[in-house]
Design an enzyme around this catalytic site. Structure first.
Site: not given
Length: 638
Positions: A171, A316, A347
């Protein structure tokens, strides 16, 4: 047991009751304007109730242009604070520390999501985006730095215990930090001291606006696993600078979008696979270090802590499969934990389609407020035919609702085709879910009669009020000349052990099942050719597991013939047509061209007047998640 995992820990004066962390995971549960929803709150609250010591919420965009997905939370304006203040109050009631991860996607987004061109340090598009990003000016860089600080300030006002700066996974911050994506020659590009400037100025701005007692974590990819990207040695050099700038902890992950299989590893990746990278980071900082990466068993998490490789462990996708993992582990109820199998279908599959995430094993995810305990006032006798995942899911929820349930399965093992899917390399953890279902039924005193084929006579004897037909599917036999020959078999028979093969094998059908069957045979040192009529294999698989499967096929030297059909099966040979034209010798032919519903008995029983509900593959051949969800809902509705 698990003394390390369930010992308390302190970060910036905040006491964590244990070392179990939920990392940020995009689920698309917020409104498009970034405001909070009840679904978002209840999804996180279930994990707080489940015993996690710290929860890091998904990607709060610092500006609308920084969104990588449509339904992310946001704190880019003061109007968004109120909803998240109510959110944090709910989480804090469960003695859980709550952190807002803040980020800007940079080039890893698209016009479809943000309505304009992405922005990035350099005009190099993301491999997964069709859009060329605009190079950020120095003036724009400074604006975005202020956006990070303002976002963190709003998070503090909303009651969050801290923020986690997302400097990983390719990112925006990671784009500046890596020579893989940063080709600037000004003060924000070039040598390391320039490439880390963006991150350091963001930390400085956040500390200025939020003070010293606020948690400011930093997530970093220890290794980007791309040519020209950062390595662990680069990261170890950078972390001390982040430390001195004022961060509170380091969350060690890996990868960028180009190496997406390292960002969110699939079933083809080993457990705790980057724990050693976290240990490397621990050697250069006094800060707490969080490790992540395929933790689906709290015992493995505890072992990593015991070896001093990290201070906390993120679980997670395991928190999706079972939000109560910490509570169950602390009580020693390991058999009650529903383990993530790394399949990616609920997911990541949903995420890539920009729709709300889920978990194929846990139908409650994203529906916490809608799904409450159901108790019938009219108990019924329920016969479940078939102990695949759909039938077992129906049996569990029907029994919990108060019905008298019996399950019948003609085979030796429960699990149906889902269990067969566990046979190829990398897929073995599928059996853990079937074992979990069987354990649930044992606790509910529901008998499961294996090796018992249901007949009309048995149904007449049992006189059920309701029959749930979860009889699965059977292989399609294509009309290929010679298909009746005795050296022709099916993937079902090979994977179930009913049929052995020779050493020179042709698998017809390159969908996921065919490709996995080919890999299974090749991993046992067979010579395998995989024939698929479409231009690519495993087109029905999610991207990361597909990458893992293709890598396995290459490693095991499977020959792949795409855009190719089988014209004829001769004695110990097949005739190929299309991109490949040849007569290929073979001592075994394995058919894997799909399945069709097996429901003849169910339809006959229906005609006799029985109340029959057909579910799973017996109703419509599809993926396990849909079948599990259908069974779960049916059992509750009886």
């Amino acid at each position: 047991m698990l003394n390390h995992l369930f010992s308390p820990f302190e970060i910036e004066g905040k006491q964590l009751k244990n070392r179990c962390v939920v990392p940020a995971m995009v689920m698309n549960f917020c409104n498009e304007d970034g405001t909070c929803t009840e679904k978002f709150t209840e999804y996180h609250e279930a994990k707080a109730k489940g015993g996690f010591g710290m929860i890091i919420t998904e990607d709060f965009a610092v500006t609308p242009r920084g969104k990588g997905f449509k339904y992310l939370p946001g704190l880019w304006n003061d109007g968004q604070i109120t909803g998240f203040r109510e959110f944090t109050e709910r989480i804090h009631k469960h003695d859980t520390v709550i952190i807002a991860q803040i980020y800007h996607a940079g080039r890893q987004t698209s016009k479809d999501v943000i309505g304009e061109a992405p922005e990035a340090p350099s005009a190099i598009p993301c491999p997964f985006s069709p859009d060329m990003p605009e190079e950020m000016t120095v003036e724009r860089i400074r604006e975005v730095i202020a956006c990070y600080g303002d976002c963190a300030r709003r998070a503090k006002e909303a009651g969050f215990d801290g923020v986690e700066i997302h400097g990983a996974h390719g990112y925006l911050i990671a784009q500046f930090m890596s020579p893989y994506s940063n080709k600037r020659t000004d003060e924000y590009g070039g040598p390391l001291q320039n490439r880390i400037r963006f991150a350091l100025e963001i930390i400085e701005d956040i500390r200025k606006k939020c003070g010293k007692d606020f948690i400011v974590g930093y997530r970093i990819s220890a290794d980007e696993f791309v040519t020209g990207g950062r390595s662990i040695e680069d990261t170890k050099t950078i972390v001390p600078y982040l430390d001195r700038a004022g961060i509170s902890y380091v969350h060690v992950t890996a990868g960028v979008y180009r190496s997406f299989d390292t960002v969110i590893p699939s079933m083809y990746c080993s457990h705790a696979w980057i724990a050693d990278l976290a240990k490397e980071v621990k050697q250069v900082t006094h800060l707490p270090v969080i490790t992540v990466g395929r933790y689906n068993d709290p015992r493995i998490a505890d072992t990593v802590l015991a070896c001093n490789k990290a201070d906390l462990v993120s679980m997670g996708r395991q928190s999706l499969a079972d939000p109560e993992t910490p509570n169950k582990a602390k009580e020693g109820r390991f058999e009650d934990i529903r383990q993530c199998i790394g399949c990616h279908h609920g997911c990541i599959g949903n995420l890539l389609a920009n729709i709300p995430g889920t978990c194929i094993l846990n139908p409650c995810i994203g529906h916490e407020s809608e799904i409450t305990d159901v108790k019938t006032d009219k108990p019924k006798r329920v016969m479940v035919i078939g102990a695949g995942p759909a039938g077992l899911a129906a049996a569990i929820s029907a029994a919990k609702a108060g019905h008298s349930v019996k399950v019948y399965e003609k085979n030796r093992w429960a699990g149906g085709q889902f269990r067969l899917g566990s046979v190829p390399a990398g897929k073995g953890e599928i059996t853990s879910f079937i074992s979990w279902q069987m354990n649930e039924l044992k606790k509910l005193n529901v008998p499961v009669m294996l090796e018992t084929e249901v007949t009309k006579e048995l149904v007449s004897k049992e006189t059920p009020d309701i029959i749930i037909a979860a009889t699965g599917a059977k292989p399609i036999i294509p009309p290929i000349p010679g298909v009746e020959k005795d050296f022709v078999t099916t993937s079902h028979d090979v994977l179930s052990g009913k049929r052995n093969t020779g050493t020179n094998i042709v698998v017809i059908g390159g969908g996921c099942v065919g490709a996995e069957t080919a890999n299974h045979l090749a991993s046992n040192l067979k010579s395998v050719t995989l024939v698929e009529m479409l231009p690519e294999i495993a087109s029905d698989e999610v991207v990361v597991p597909k990458w893992g499967l293709v890598e396995e096929l290459e490693k095991n030297k499977v020959r792949i013939c795409t855009s190719t059909t089988v014209k004829e099966i001769k004695d110990h040979a097949v005739v190929l047509s299309g991109r490949v034209e040849e007569e290929l010798p073979a001592d075994t032919i394995v058919l894997s061209v799909g399945s069709k519903s097996e429901n003849i008995l169910a339809k006959e029983l229906k005609e006799q007047g029985y109340d029959v509900r057909i579910i799973g593959d017996a109703s419509k051949v599809g993926l396990a998640g849909a079948a599990i969800s259908q069974g779960f809902e049916l059992g509750r509705s009886l």
